[in-house]
Scaffold this active site. Structure first.
Site, PDB file in Angstrom:
ATOM      1  N   THR A 146     -63.847 116.411  79.004  1.00 41.46           N
ATOM      2  CA  THR A 146     -62.444 116.785  79.168  1.00 41.46           C
ATOM      3  C   THR A 146     -61.569 115.539  79.105  1.00 41.46           C
ATOM      4  O   THR A 146     -60.446 115.508  79.579  1.00 41.46           O
ATOM      5  CB  THR A 146     -62.262 117.566  80.483  1.00 41.46           C
ATOM      6  OG1 THR A 146     -63.193 118.659  80.480  1.00 41.46           O
ATOM      7  CG2 THR A 146     -60.875 118.153  80.645  1.00 41.46           C
ATOM      8  N   HIS A 147     -62.076 114.484  78.488  1.00 41.61           N
ATOM      9  CA  HIS A 147     -61.412 113.190  78.472  1.00 41.61           C
ATOM     10  C   HIS A 147     -60.478 113.064  77.269  1.00 41.61           C
ATOM     11  O   HIS A 147     -60.782 112.418  76.270  1.00 41.61           O
ATOM     12  CB  HIS A 147     -62.448 112.066  78.454  1.00 41.61           C
ATOM     13  CG  HIS A 147     -63.454 112.171  79.550  1.00 41.61           C
ATOM     14  ND1 HIS A 147     -64.679 111.549  79.508  1.00 41.61           N
ATOM     15  CD2 HIS A 147     -63.424 112.851  80.727  1.00 41.61           C
ATOM     16  CE1 HIS A 147     -65.362 111.838  80.612  1.00 41.61           C
ATOM     17  NE2 HIS A 147     -64.620 112.628  81.358  1.00 41.61           N
ATOM     18  N   ASN A 148     -59.324 113.715  77.372  1.00 43.80           N
ATOM     19  CA  ASN A 148     -58.274 113.606  76.360  1.00 43.80           C
ATOM     20  C   ASN A 148     -57.256 112.572  76.825  1.00 43.80           C
ATOM     21  O   ASN A 148     -56.876 112.553  77.999  1.00 43.80           O
ATOM     22  CB  ASN A 148     -57.565 114.953  76.190  1.00 43.80           C
ATOM     23  CG  ASN A 148     -58.494 116.051  75.725  1.00 43.80           C
ATOM     24  OD1 ASN A 148     -58.609 116.331  74.546  1.00 43.80           O
ATOM     25  ND2 ASN A 148     -59.163 116.688  76.675  1.00 43.80           N
TER      26      ASN A 148
END
Length: 589
Positions: free
Chosen positions: A515-517
């Site tokens: 979920t590392h945007n």
């Protein structure tokens, strides 16, 4: 009809880690703060209790804690010349929704960027030549240094009750910790959480190859711990239900477990859940946001909330969408290369592996979020990139976060996905499988960005955010390099069998990755190259402070939350000690 409410000193748009940190710091400074959250309120003692919290179907498969795609989503395409389509079921990344946001279901890995990460363009040109950075690689130095943020990293560590082993304490390198990390002024609040059998085997193999293994740092209390807010966290029980799930013992830190117990008792704070902010009301002439408009999702009524300070603390896509819809800053134009809002989107590049040990009992069910053993030898500028054909890097880990009944059945490649052969394979290998991961950087590229979709709208009639993203060759080559190094360690572990899982060159939004945007509202030294200044203050609206990973100029090799937390404290300090005394730009353009 929109109902205009009474003015407040400050309002936060989104209530995860950054919204909670800013609300707490502003109320301590004497401000009345309203926290707006579009999802439901989530209270650990009511919502995350046994036995209901141990429900893999509800949380890990049906994604109860994640954003509701029926109300709001994004559209996606790999390349700018393609038609983007709405993501109807989130897969590759899982933004959280409700009080606490993604900080409820996260894996709790708590990293600090390397000192060289904060000056990466300068570091690359100094080491490899002034023309080393490709023209389409739009990376830039951060406007803050590691030393600027170190006290705030430390503060976030202590808020979370972080567990780990220091590898660089005030300049002294310590074996068994991460010897590549920047100097820290204090130890972790807690000792490292336990390592699994697989992790210990991986660490021994890595060390035999000359690498420097250490336990992953996590925002999980390895022992009962009381944080500086006087909130007590329980000790980790290694239950195996962590990723995509809340914590039943409050050992995995979240805003809900570390800050909200205090905020809820503060008369200067009010939390309004199920309030979906649809607009920042921007006075361009005055260069300030005068109010925010939101819809109460329980009754459909619209409200306008005026505020002296506006904290934009949504997820990455929400931050970008709010600025684009409100006309704050110049939108990025891919064709011309002009504009900044939406530019420098990056998404963490990961690729894993699995190995099987017929003669080893690994007990995979036992585990904790983020539990793993890591090597950092090939992260950032920790190694020489000369002649490799890429810049960047990442960490390489043996991950043992638990193997719950549905998703925890690791089997060799080629095993049927169902039927009697699959059943036999899961019985044979369940106690004998180990999982690994490489997590790499993504150095921003001019072809990866966000803008407003011209076709698709959300339930309120607002254009959706359109994401254009595909990893450039630089990241693909970097990932294959990390996988080669991982394969060498796995071979040294002498498995019965192993499988490497490289990422395809064309990105897909279907399988989960992370979920590392990051990016889209990047911070910088001047308004010509950034959306917000070094204090996360908008160049175009002096009372608007944008929080979270959207301010990252590029994605480095670590999980973003540690740096997100440190930046929130850094920004809060500037607001309370500088801005409130003399409202206006904190950095002169």
């Amino acid at each position: 009809m929109v109902t205009r409410l009474k003015d407040v000193d400050a309002v936060t748009v989104g209530f995860g880690w950054t919204g909670a940190i800013l609300a707490r710091e502003l109320t301590k400074a004497g401000l009345n703060v309203v926290g707006l959250e579009r999802g439901p309120d989530r209270v650990p003692g009511e919502d995350f209790i046994l036995p209901s919290v141990r429900d893999e179907v509800r949380y890990a498969q049906r994604l109860e804690l994640m954003m509701d795609n029926s109300i709001d989503t994004i559209t996606f395409r790999n390349f700018p010349n393609e038609q983007a389509l709405p993501i109807r079921r989130i897969g590759a990344f899982l933004p959280g929704e409700g009080t606490g946001g993604s900080g409820i279901h996260w894996g709790a890995l708590l990293w600090r960027n390397l000192p060289s990460d904060f000056r990466i363009r300068s570091a690359l040109t100094e080491r490899y030549g002034k023309n080393a950075v490709p023209d389409d690689m739009t990376i830039q130095d951060w406007p803050v240094s590691y030393d600027d943020l170190e006290p705030h990293y430390d503060r976030f560590d202590k808020l979370c009750g972080a567990s780990g082993q220091a590898g660089n304490l005030r300049g002294k390198k310590i074996d068994g910790g991460n010897v590549f990390e920047g100097a820290r002024n204090d130890h972790y609040p807690n000792a490292p959480i336990k390592s699994s059998n697989a992790g210990l085997m991986y660490g021994a193999a890595a060390k035999s190859l000359g690498y420097h293994p250490f336990p992953a740092p996590v925002a999980i209390a390895s022992a009962a711990y009381t944080n500086p807010e006087n909130v007590t966290l329980g000790a980790c029980e290694y239950c195996g239900y962590c990723n995509r799930v809340a914590c039943e013992t409050n050992s995995k830190a979240s805003a809900n477990s570390t800050i909200l117990p205090v905020l809820r008792l503060d008369p200067k704070f009010e939390l309004r859940s199920r309030c979906f902010v649809t607009k920042l009301n921007y006075d361009k002439a005055a260069k300030r946001v005068v109010s925010v408009t939101y819809t109460d999702m329980r009754n459909g009524e619209e409200y306008e909330q005026p505020a002296g300070v506006v904290i934009l603390s949504s997820f990455v896509f929400g931050n970008v969408q709010h600025l684009l819809l409100s006309g704050i800053g110049e939108p990025y134009n891919h064709d011309s290369g002009k504009g900044l809002v939406g530019k420098n989107y990056a998404y963490q590049y990961e690729a894993g592996a699995s190995a099987f040990f017929e003669d080893k009992e690994l007990n995979p069910y036992w585990g904790s979020a983020g539990m793993g053993v890591v090597i950092d030898d090939f992260n950032g500028e920790n190694f020489d990139h000369g002649g490799l054909g890429f810049f960047g890097g990442g960490y390489i880990a043996c991950n043992t976060a638990g193997a719950p009944p549905i998703a925890g059945r690791t089997v060799p490649h080629g095993t049927p996905e169902w039927g009697s052969d699959w059943k036999r394979a899961t019985v044979k290998w369940y106690h004998h499988a180990a999982r690994f991961n490489t997590q790499g950087s993504v150095y921003a590229n001019r072809n990866n960005y966000m803008d407003l979709d011209p076709t698709y709208k959300d339930v309120f009639g607002r254009p959706l955010v359109r994401l254009s993203y595909n990893p450039p060759d630089n990241e693909y080559n970097m990932s294959r390099f990390l996988q080669t190094k991982l394969e060498g360690v796995i071979k040294a572990m002498n498995p019965t069998h192993y499988d490497m899982h490289p990422r395809p060159k064309t990105f897909t939004v279907v399988p989960y990755q992370s979920t590392h945007n990051t990016g889209g509202t990047m911070m910088g030294a001047d308004p010509k190259s950034s959306v917000v200044n070094r204090y996360l203050q908008s160049w175009d609206a002096h009372n608007l402070f944008v929080q979270g990973a959207s301010v990252f100029p590029q994605q480095h090799g670590y999980n973003p939350t540690g740096t997100v937390g440190a930046l929130a404290y850094w920004s809060a300090l500037a607001i309370t000690t500088k801005y409130l005394k003399n409202p206006g730009p904190l950095v002169q353009a």
